[in-house]
Write an enzyme that holds these catalytic residues in place. Structure first.
Site, PDB file in Angstrom:
ATOM      1  N   TYR A   1      15.891  65.813  60.466  1.00  0.00           N
ATOM      2  CA  TYR A   1      15.800  64.589  61.279  1.00  0.00           C
ATOM      3  C   TYR A   1      14.552  63.799  60.934  1.00  0.00           C
ATOM      4  O   TYR A   1      14.546  62.578  60.926  1.00  0.00           O
ATOM      5  CB  TYR A   1      15.812  64.932  62.784  1.00  0.00           C
ATOM      6  CG  TYR A   1      17.197  64.843  63.358  1.00  0.00           C
ATOM      7  CD1 TYR A   1      17.917  65.983  63.660  1.00  0.00           C
ATOM      8  CD2 TYR A   1      17.810  63.609  63.520  1.00  0.00           C
ATOM      9  CE1 TYR A   1      19.213  65.888  64.136  1.00  0.00           C
ATOM     10  CE2 TYR A   1      19.115  63.500  63.996  1.00  0.00           C
ATOM     11  CZ  TYR A   1      19.812  64.655  64.296  1.00  0.00           C
ATOM     12  OH  TYR A   1      21.106  64.562  64.740  1.00  0.00           O
TER      13      TYR A   1
ATOM     14  N   ARG B  32      15.132  61.588  58.215  1.00  0.00           N
ATOM     15  CA  ARG B  32      15.946  60.428  58.610  1.00  0.00           C
ATOM     16  C   ARG B  32      15.080  59.430  59.388  1.00  0.00           C
ATOM     17  O   ARG B  32      15.150  58.233  59.184  1.00  0.00           O
ATOM     18  CB  ARG B  32      17.141  60.908  59.466  1.00  0.00           C
ATOM     19  CG  ARG B  32      18.240  59.901  59.574  1.00  0.00           C
ATOM     20  CD  ARG B  32      19.611  60.559  59.565  1.00  0.00           C
ATOM     21  NE  ARG B  32      20.657  59.579  59.815  1.00  0.00           N
ATOM     22  CZ  ARG B  32      21.145  58.760  58.885  1.00  0.00           C
ATOM     23  NH1 ARG B  32      20.692  58.805  57.665  1.00  0.00           N
ATOM     24  NH2 ARG B  32      22.092  57.889  59.178  1.00  0.00           N
TER      25      ARG B  32
ATOM     26  N   GLN C  78      28.354  53.868  66.402  1.00  0.00           N
ATOM     27  CA  GLN C  78      28.149  55.315  66.284  1.00  0.00           C
ATOM     28  C   GLN C  78      26.743  55.589  65.747  1.00  0.00           C
ATOM     29  O   GLN C  78      26.313  56.735  65.688  1.00  0.00           O
ATOM     30  CB  GLN C  78      29.182  55.914  65.329  1.00  0.00           C
ATOM     31  CG  GLN C  78      30.621  55.696  65.768  1.00  0.00           C
ATOM     32  CD  GLN C  78      31.597  56.095  64.695  1.00  0.00           C
ATOM     33  OE1 GLN C  78      31.982  57.273  64.584  1.00  0.00           O
ATOM     34  NE2 GLN C  78      32.007  55.141  63.886  1.00  0.00           N
TER      35      GLN C  78
ATOM     36  N   VAL D  43      22.612  55.535  65.270  1.00  0.00           N
ATOM     37  CA  VAL D  43      21.498  55.864  66.181  1.00  0.00           C
ATOM     38  C   VAL D  43      20.196  55.202  65.704  1.00  0.00           C
ATOM     39  O   VAL D  43      19.116  55.523  66.175  1.00  0.00           O
ATOM     40  CB  VAL D  43      21.312  57.401  66.270  1.00  0.00           C
ATOM     41  CG1 VAL D  43      22.545  58.065  66.863  1.00  0.00           C
ATOM     42  CG2 VAL D  43      20.999  57.998  64.890  1.00  0.00           C
TER      43      VAL D  43
ATOM     44  N   HIS E 243      26.492  57.584  70.215  1.00  0.00           N
ATOM     45  CA  HIS E 243      25.898  58.856  69.769  1.00  0.00           C
ATOM     46  C   HIS E 243      24.402  58.910  70.036  1.00  0.00           C
ATOM     47  O   HIS E 243      23.682  59.652  69.377  1.00  0.00           O
ATOM     48  CB  HIS E 243      26.194  59.075  68.280  1.00  0.00           C
ATOM     49  CG  HIS E 243      27.660  59.243  68.007  1.00  0.00           C
ATOM     50  ND1 HIS E 243      28.218  59.061  66.766  1.00  0.00           N
ATOM     51  CD2 HIS E 243      28.695  59.558  68.822  1.00  0.00           C
ATOM     52  CE1 HIS E 243      29.533  59.264  66.830  1.00  0.00           C
ATOM     53  NE2 HIS E 243      29.847  59.556  68.076  1.00  0.00           N
TER      54      HIS E 243
HETATM   55  N1  APR Z   1      29.572  48.653  53.985  1.00  0.00           N
HETATM   56  C1  APR Z   1      30.613  49.065  54.759  1.00  0.00           C
HETATM   57  N2  APR Z   1      31.063  50.349  54.784  1.00  0.00           N
HETATM   58  C2  APR Z   1      30.434  51.243  53.992  1.00  0.00           C
HETATM   59  C3  APR Z   1      29.347  50.893  53.151  1.00  0.00           C
HETATM   60  C4  APR Z   1      28.926  49.538  53.174  1.00  0.00           C
HETATM   61  N3  APR Z   1      27.907  49.126  52.400  1.00  0.00           N
HETATM   62  N4  APR Z   1      28.945  52.013  52.474  1.00  0.00           N
HETATM   63  C5  APR Z   1      29.739  53.031  52.893  1.00  0.00           C
HETATM   64  N5  APR Z   1      30.636  52.564  53.787  1.00  0.00           N
HETATM   65  C6  APR Z   1      31.673  53.313  54.498  1.00  0.00           C
HETATM   66  C7  APR Z   1      32.167  54.544  53.797  1.00  0.00           C
HETATM   67  O1  APR Z   1      33.262  54.201  52.930  1.00  0.00           O
HETATM   68  C8  APR Z   1      32.641  55.398  54.979  1.00  0.00           C
HETATM   69  O2  APR Z   1      33.988  55.086  55.316  1.00  0.00           O
HETATM   70  O3  APR Z   1      31.070  53.769  55.690  1.00  0.00           O
HETATM   71  C9  APR Z   1      31.725  54.952  56.107  1.00  0.00           C
HETATM   72  C10 APR Z   1      30.672  55.981  56.445  1.00  0.00           C
HETATM   73  O4  APR Z   1      31.326  57.092  56.961  1.00  0.00           O
HETATM   74  P1  APR Z   1      30.457  58.298  57.607  1.00  0.00           P
HETATM   75  O5  APR Z   1      29.319  58.586  56.705  1.00  0.00           O
HETATM   76  O6  APR Z   1      31.414  59.367  57.997  1.00  0.00           O
HETATM   77  O7  APR Z   1      29.822  57.637  58.915  1.00  0.00           O
HETATM   78  P2  APR Z   1      30.484  57.454  60.339  1.00  0.00           P
HETATM   79  O8  APR Z   1      31.936  57.123  60.230  1.00  0.00           O
HETATM   80  O9  APR Z   1      29.637  56.519  61.108  1.00  0.00           O
HETATM   81  O10 APR Z   1      30.322  58.946  60.946  1.00  0.00           O
HETATM   82  C11 APR Z   1      30.621  59.104  62.302  1.00  0.00           C
HETATM   83  O11 APR Z   1      29.678  61.324  62.270  1.00  0.00           O
HETATM   84  O12 APR Z   1      28.026  62.650  61.475  1.00  0.00           O
HETATM   85  C12 APR Z   1      28.466  62.010  62.597  1.00  0.00           C
HETATM   86  O13 APR Z   1      27.190  61.217  64.392  1.00  0.00           O
HETATM   87  C13 APR Z   1      27.465  60.985  63.045  1.00  0.00           C
HETATM   88  O14 APR Z   1      27.873  58.792  63.943  1.00  0.00           O
HETATM   89  C14 APR Z   1      28.195  59.662  62.876  1.00  0.00           C
HETATM   90  C15 APR Z   1      29.656  60.068  62.924  1.00  0.00           C
END
Ligand code: APR
Length: 244
Positions: A66, A69, A100, A102, A118
């Site tokens: 963390y 991050r 979602q 933080v 979250h």
């Molecule tokens: N613009 C738009 N979308 C993007 C970009 C960008 N520049 N770069 C990546 N992405 C997309 C990816 O294709 C993917 O579909 O953003 C998405 C990121 O997915 P995750 O990393 O899974 O993030 P998220 O969906 O927010 O995860 C949900 O999971 O780990 C937990 O609590 C955490 O809030 C998070 C939750």
């Protein structure tokens, strides 16, 4: 329905636009996503790093993660996609944002009515129940794991850890906005893999609300009926999509 033209027409006509964002919204500001190719979870499971059990069993490892991050976020500025959202919110008068994320970047860009499903990295709390809650300070990372200034117990980031309930009332309001208030939903940068948050776009579609999705990669949502998938990065697509 397809393409930028249809999406722009829907956005200009919408009177009750709801926005739903994930980690991809922050990617163009330099914050790594969780599951993308540069994803944070790539070499560790989310449960190991971002769960209450993980925090109690190996607090140093979790706080090291963390801490990275938190530090990565210092000096991170919202990109022009956030600015485009804030401009749209001003024009619409009201435009709730459910996120979602933080990282607080929506608020840093001037967006209001932001629902953080979250939690937030802005504050930390005492895990040993003394009731302490305060702003996260980088100095807390000098000794890992950081301890509570009141009781010396373990501190935790005020983000929702795997296995924990979401903040009371926030997810319910998000579903109400999607299913009973919005006339259009804009989804940006989520893999649609983490529930119950991932249920929000499906709730909108169930209620007959059209969805626009901005993501460089397709997701489970992208080819659903009533969804316009606009392939692309948030910082590149949103200014043109939302611009007047
Ligand atoms: N613009 C738009 N979308 C993007 C970009 C960008 N520049 N770069 C990546 N992405 C997309 C990816 O294709 C993917 O579909 O953003 C998405 C990121 O997915 P995750 O990393 O899974 O993030 P998220 O969906 O927010 O995860 C949900 O999971 O780990 C937990 O609590 C955490 O809030 C998070 C939750």
């Amino acid at each position: 329905m397809n393409g930028l033209k249809d999406a722009r027409a829907l956005l200009s006509r919408s009177e009750r636009l709801l926005v739903f964002t994930g980690a991809g919204m922050s990617s163009d500001s330099g914050m790594t996503t969780f599951r993308g190719k540069d994803g944070l979870w790539r070499n560790r499971t989310a449960e190991e790093l971002s769960s209450l059990a993980g925090l109690r069993s190996h607090p140093e490892l979790v706080w090291e993660w963390y801490g990275k991050r938190f530090v990565a976020q210092e000096g991170v500025k919202p990109h022009q996609g956030y600015t485009a959202l804030a401009d749209m919110q001003r024009r619409k008068g009201r435009m709730p944002v459910v996120t979602q994320n933080v990282d607080g970047l929506h608020q840093a860009a001037g967006l209001t009515e932001v629902y953080e499903l979250h939690g937030s990295m802005a504050t930390v709390s005492c895990l040993d129940g003394c009731g302490f809650r305060g702003p996260f300070r980088r100095g807390m990372l000098e000794t890992l794991p950081p301890t509570c200034p009141e009781c010396g117990g373990l501190l935790r980031p005020d983000v929702v850890l795997f296995g924990e309930p979401l903040p009371e009332g926030v997810i319910q309001e998000a579903f109400r906005l999607a299913g009973q208030w919005a006339d259009l939903l804009l989804v940006v940068g989520t893999s649609m893999l983490v529930w119950p948050a991932a249920g929000i776009p499906w709730e909108a579609l169930r209620a007959g609300v059209e969805v626009i999705e901005v993501n460089p990669e397709p997701t489970a949502l992208s080819d659903a009926t009533g969804v316009i998938w606009v392939p692309g990065r948030a910082a590149e697509v949103l200014p043109g999509l939302l611009g007047t």
